[in-house]
Design an enzyme around this catalytic site. Structure first.
Site, mmCIF file in Angstrom:
data_model
loop_
_atom_site.group_PDB
_atom_site.id
_atom_site.type_symbol
_atom_site.label_atom_id
_atom_site.label_comp_id
_atom_site.label_asym_id
_atom_site.label_seq_id
_atom_site.Cartn_x
_atom_site.Cartn_y
_atom_site.Cartn_z
ATOM 1 N N GLU A 96 -16.805 -40.491 -28.190
ATOM 2 C CA GLU A 96 -16.629 -40.608 -29.639
ATOM 3 C C GLU A 96 -17.537 -41.665 -30.264
ATOM 4 O OE1 GLU A 96 -12.748 -40.261 -31.362
ATOM 5 O OE2 GLU A 96 -11.894 -39.457 -29.518
ATOM 6 N N TYR B 262 -11.213 -46.389 -34.258
ATOM 7 C CA TYR B 262 -11.138 -46.337 -32.793
ATOM 8 C C TYR B 262 -12.525 -46.275 -32.179
ATOM 9 C CZ TYR B 262 -11.111 -44.044 -28.245
ATOM 10 O OH TYR B 262 -11.382 -43.716 -26.942
ATOM 11 N N LYS C 257 -14.648 -49.069 -29.846
ATOM 12 C CA LYS C 257 -15.188 -48.781 -28.514
ATOM 13 C C LYS C 257 -16.706 -48.989 -28.499
ATOM 14 C CE LYS C 257 -13.441 -47.572 -25.281
ATOM 15 N NZ LYS C 257 -12.871 -48.364 -24.154
#
Length: 344
Positions: A140, A163, A167
């Site tokens: 992602e 999110y 990351k």
């Protein structure tokens, strides 16, 4: 016996990794650090060997004194870092938790590792030359794809949710410790995992759970969002290979080459449940309804990328990795595991 710190291993992927890794390597001890948030469950580790080679510690990766004490007490010689907040919807509601855990927590781990293993930049302490920090990340971070193309290790980062942004930030921290300090690091970016022990909030467990309860099965938007699905044990085997044989400072993408859109996923699960655990017959007709009748389309969520797909050529050619499961075989194993779980 070599001692490795693994983080977040009461969660989905880590709890599949621990028993696999301990069974394969009899000369390794794992120190498992997990905060046991809602996504962690000690029951996930019930199949891990109950021995002095697996020591569970409940705690926060952001707690620097705790992390330092573990490195000192157990003479940690490697880190495999799974721990992360990982649910996109939750990151939209509360992004600060994701920055704290995924960014600050990853920084704490790698900075403590650096100070424990190295005398100064590019110089390891005597006996610590083989220590490695392996960071587990996600596809992602690359953003979204159009109808064609695949994510490679050279794809530019373009995260679209809190999110994935958190990351991406942790990936960059790990990268910086390799280039600035000469640390032995590797990063793996995986596609969507599925399989036993996945948390109920994720797509596949949700479909199975809702179907068996006779409730509406929610599908976001038009159901045409595409993901590359990777069976969790295949992912664990890829992590194992990269940790032991990957080149220092490199990134390796791990993907199953199993692209499916959400409609295909949901319909396949319903078809298999129709065969494995049929619904009760309709009283007046005696006909057996399909689980597909429960599929319901709901409003799409914010930050929902359209398509992810990984090119795992680098991992396949350099290290000889290959997924053992295709989606058709992996989803049957997954459904059978959940049926067994719910029967209990």
């Amino acid at each position: 016996m070599k001692t490795i710190l693994v983080t977040g291993c009461a969660g989905f992927i880590g709890s599949n990794f621990v028993p696999y890794f301990l069974e394969k390597y009899s000369d390794v001890r794992l120190i498992n650090l997990d905060l046991l948030t809602y996504a962690g469950d000690m029951a996930n580790l019930s199949d891990a060997p109950q021995s002095d080679r697996h020591i569970f510690v409940q705690g926060d990766i952001c707690d620097r004194p705790l992390v330092e004490s573990l490195f000192s007490q157990y003479d940690i010689r490697g880190v495999i870092h799974f721990a992360a907040e990982s649910h996109v919807d939750n990151s939209i509601k509360n992004p600060g938790v994701f920055v704290q855990t995924n960014v600050n927590g990853s920084f704490t781990l790698i900075d403590v590792a650096y100070k424990s293993w190295m005398e100064k930049p590019f110089v390891y302490k005597a006996g610590y030359e083989g220590c490695r920090f392996h960071h587990i990340s996600t596809d992602e971070v690359y953003g979204t794809l159009g109808e064609t193309g695949l994510f490679t290790e050279e794809t530019s980062y373009a995260p679209n949710s809190p999110y994935s942004a958190s990351k991406a930030g942790s990936d960059m921290i790990v990268r910086s410790y390799h280039h600035t300090y000469g640390m032995n690091t590797v990063i793996t970016n995986c596609s969507n995992n599925y399989g036993p022990k996945q948390h109920n909030e994720k797509l596949i467990p949700t479909v199975i759970r809702k179907a068996l309860a006779g409730e509406n099965i929610p599908v976001y938007g038009d159901g045409k969002n595409i993901r590359d699905w990777l069976y969790v044990l295949d992912h664990c085997k890829g992590i194992d290979l990269v940790y032991h044989a990957g080149r220092s400072g490199e990134v390796y993408n791990i993907g199953g080459r199993n692209e499916r859109n959400n409609n295909q996923i949901v319909e396949r699960i319903c078809t298999l449940l129709d065969e494995l655990k049929p619904r009760h017959p309709v009283l007046d007709t005696g006909s057996i309804p399909s689980y597909k009748e429960l599929i319901t389309y709901v409003e799409d969520r914010a930050g929902h990328d359209r398509r992810y797909a990984i090119d795992a050529t680098k991992l396949e050619t350099e290290l000889g990795w290959k997924a053992d499961e295709n989606f058709d075989s992996g989803i049957v194993k997954t459904i059978e595991w959940y049926l067994e779980k719910y029967n209990h």
